[in-house]
Design a protein around this motif. Structure first.
Motif: not given
Length: 780
Positions: A582-583, A735, A737, A739, A742-743, A747
């Motif tokens: 997540r980066s 770290w 990222l 938003a 990220d969505r 995962k």
């Protein structure tokens, strides 16, 4: 899912081991039934040299397009009539075979096969039959040698790759011996050492057998199994090493065997799956190159990695269930026996028979261990230092205090090693690189001395004839070729049919050796300048082919596709790492650092194998260009392995960051907790890959050397210097990222749900010390 898998495998461990044994036995039976179809040839893409071979096969017959070798003979003072008669009788006997066609130098048309001095001559041996395996060539060579005459005053040697023979490689055995020693030092336990090796054996055994079966439907080079074993030993032991380490950590915190197994599979097992998938993606990226034998290498190596990965999360947890608490207990008899086994393996690898006596001695030690009290005595348990007192923790702190200095020093060091890469020249080595005591090398030297170096790599020019005008042009072209600079000899235009020719060919001998730049440049000049100017607008399409032309075409073909291959692998790896951590900056940094490792490996390979620095130390006959497939294969493997270490290190750093929210502490703790296992894993990789430097085949030697250098630099300068320095400079931005991104990203959890917990006062005091250390660093 992995929790359930770990629990199931531990509970049903007998069933799991039985399934693995049944799988390997079944695969071995299938290999016995169907055999293998490993190839010693590779099909060329649609390049000019391939078109030339096709035209030769179509218009001149199979004997002109098959594999060829030479029988070189030398007689001081020239060949007497008796010597000529004996040699001609020998060549005639060979020519009578259904699978060979032999052109004697003492026949009516063989004058060009006798050196001007009259002391050296050669017969051309064409393999007419469809022969595609090294075993078949070796069998024919053995039969030829069986009827070889003893002619007084005549030396007989056999030239060409078809007559080259090598001893069965034992390099992997030597790597295994050193792996045993490294694992014992790393774990302090013989059982803990045996688990990764046993797991790797299971995965490699199944993977190599499946790859052997697949060779019947996919073209694979004959050294695919050697590469598979090399890569499988490295990644198989490493993957199992990471899981066993996590298992022991859980046991030290008080978890029982079942719970520790589940935690190890759910945490390190996730990282293993991700890392293995990255290696497979890198390998399968070679399919982009569109070369059949490289596709076969990629598929064969991917199969081996896949099975070692599966063995790590199924077979290894079953082994852990059998071993239980005994994984922490090591007795003197076990250590001594393991050391003797390693010594015996060194004897096998180096072919030193006296060292093989260590094997029965190891058995004797184990038997005596039941009666001799000293041998039954357990070794003292290692004292675990508080984390803040460990060397890796202190090193990380030292790097974090001077991040810019460490960063610049590491980048400059890697740059120096990588610098020779800019002189990289792709091409295949000629027979002059074989060891001096081989018949292949002696034949090469005799031809070079008697005729010139270019006679070891003649060019063949071939053209289809559609009209009398084209035939006249072809005859004139021979005169032009004879006066071309860089050409020492050329045959006249030889028709396929003297009365109604439909094609002609010329055999041309360059001045330079087959692997020289002079010979490669000559191919380009012939195609782009000499031939077009000579044929004009006659429509005569002349194809320049032969081994040197294949070298030029294949190298050019791969070089044009390398950027696409690099781009695809880098992009996919970047996206995977971005989803995992997540980066944005962490995957970007990982990709750039891995490129530094790979560039350094390229540079080291060029310095040793192309420039010849220290070449004699590793048994090389001389310097030569770098095999065209090596940069592709080396990139795929090194990039995948580098991502392994990146994932194992950063997953622990991320775990600590999520727990504490402190980037400095997370980097120091992550490095401290993984340094020993990554160092041990890298050391195993280095010795396993480095042991292949002892392999007699130059390509395997080169590949093993490049991998060993890359892993060494990646585990030292990259993991121990660049990673902590850059993460310190970036701070919490590591770290970050967006938003919205990220969505969008899926995962992917490589950390699992089990977290390291502080369960006693010692661990609590350690945490206080670590936080105080951070405060001290920030104050200073």
């Amino acid at each position: 899912m992995l929790k359930k898998l770990g629990s199931f495998v531990h509970a049903k461990r007998r069933l799991v081991v039985a399934v693995w044994i049944a799988l390997i036995v079944t695969l071995a039976g299938l290999v016995g039934v169907f055999g293998d179809s490993f190839s010693t040839q590779f099909s060329l893409p649609n390049v000019e040299s391939a078109q030339g071979f096709d035209l030769l096969a179509e218009r001149f017959g199979a004997e002109k397009s098959g594999r060829e070798g030479t029988i070189v003979v030398q007689a001081e003072g020239g060949f007497s009539s008796a010597q000529r008669g004996a040699l001609n009788e020998y060549f005639d006997r060979l020519d009578e075979r259904d699978d060979l066609s032999v052109a004697s130098p003492f026949a009516s048309l063989g004058a060009r096969q006798i050196a001007p001095s009259g002391n050296t001559a050669f017969a051309v041996v064409s393999f007419v039959a469809d022969i595609d395996s090294a075993e078949e060539f070796e069998q024919i060579y053995a039969e030829i040698k069986l009827i070889e005459p003893v002619v007084a005053g005549v030396q007989i040697e056999y030239g060409g790759e078809v007559f080259a023979t090598f001893a069965t490689p034992t390099s992997e055995v030597l790597g295994l011996a050193f792996a045993i020693v490294i694992l014992i030092f790393a774990f302090g336990s013989v059982l803990a050492m045996g688990l990764p090796i046993g797991t790797a054996f299971g995965g490699i055994g199944a993977g190599v057998l499946v790859a052997t079966l697949v060779s019947n439907v996919v073209t694979m080079p004959d050294f695919s199994t050697t590469l598979g074993i090399m890569i499988g030993l490295g990644v198989g032991i490493d993957y199992a090493l990471f899981i066993v380490t996590r298992y022991r950590e859980a046991r030290h915190r008080g978890s029982d065997c079942a719970a520790a197994t589940v935690e190890a599979v759910d945490t390190a097992g996730r990282a293993v799956l991700f890392a293995g998938t990255t290696v497979i993606i890198s390998l399968l990226g070679m399919l982009i190159m569109g070369v059949s034998f490289m596709n076969g290498m990629a598929i064969g190596a991917s199969i081996t990695v896949l099975f070692t990965m599966v063995a790590s999360i199924t077979l290894l947890p079953a082994f852990l269930g059998f071993v239980g608490e005994r994984v922490e207990v090591t007795r003197w008899r076990g250590v001594i026996a393991a050391g003797l086994v390693a010594l015996a393996l060194v004897g096998v690898g180096l072919r030193r028979d006296p060292l093989l006596l260590a094997a029965p001695l190891a058995g004797g030690v184990l038997i005596l261990g039941s009666f001799v009290p000293f041998l039954r005595r357990p070794l003292p348990t290692r004292q675990v230092k508080p984390m803040s007192q460990t060397v890796p923790y202190r090193w990380s702190r030292a790097v974090q205090r001077r991040p810019w200095l460490m960063l610049i020093a590491a980048v400059l060091s890697l740059g120096v090693v990588a610098f020779p890469m800019f002189d990289l020249r792709l091409g295949f080595a000629d027979d002059g690189n074989y060891p001096a005591d081989t018949t292949t090398r002696r034949a090469y030297d005799l031809l070079a001395a008697g005729f010139g170096a270019g006679f070891n790599g003649p060019l063949t020019l071939v053209a289809a004839i559609d009209s009398p005008a084209q035939l006249a042009t072809a005859q004139r072209l021979g005169d032009v070729l004879a006066t071309t600079p860089g050409v020492v000899g050329v045959s006249p235009a030889i028709p396929n049919d003297a009365t109604a020719p439909t094609a002609v060919l010329w055999t041309l001998y360059p001045a330079g050796a087959p692997q020289s730049e002079q010979a490669s440049d000559l191919v380009g000049r012939l195609r782009n300048e000499v031939v077009p100017a000579a044929v004009g607008d006659s429509g005569l399409a002349v194809k320049v082919t032969g081994n040197v032309a294949v070298n030029v075409d294949f190298s050019s073909y791969l070089a044009k596709r390398l950027p696409v291959f690099f781009g695809v692998v880098l992009t996919l790896s970047f996206l995977l790492l971005m989803a995992v951590f997540r980066s944005l900056l962490v995957p970007l940094k990982a990709v750039l650092m891995n490129l530094l490792s790979i560039g350094s490996a390229y540079g080291a390979v060029v310095a040793v194998f192309q420039w010849g620095w220290g070449a004699s130390l590793i048994g090389l006959g001389g310097s030569a260009p770098i095999d065209p497939w090596l940069p592709v294969m080396l990139f795929a493997i090194v990039f995948g392995l580098s991502m392994d270490y990146e994932v194992f290190l950063l997953s622990r750093v991320k775990e600590e960051y999520d727990r504490t929210g402190n980037n400095q502490l997370a980097v120091a703790d992550g490095l401290a907790k993984t340094a020993r296992v990554i160092t041990a894993a890298a050391a195993i990789m280095v010795v396993v890959f480095g042991s292949f430097v002892l392999d007699p085949a130059r390509s395997i030697k080169m590949f093993g050397f490049g991998l060993a250098v890359a892993v060494f630099l990646d585990a030292t300068l990259v993991r121990l210097v660049l990673v902590p320095a850059t993460m310190e400079l970036l701070g919490d931005r590591n770290w970050w990222l967006p938003a919205w991104l990220d969505r969008l990203l899926p995962k992917i959890d490589v950390e699992g749900t089990a977290k390291t917990q502080l369960t006693d006062d010692l661990d609590f005091e350690l945490e206080v010390e670590e936080i105080s250390g951070v405060a001290d660093v920030q104050t200073h």
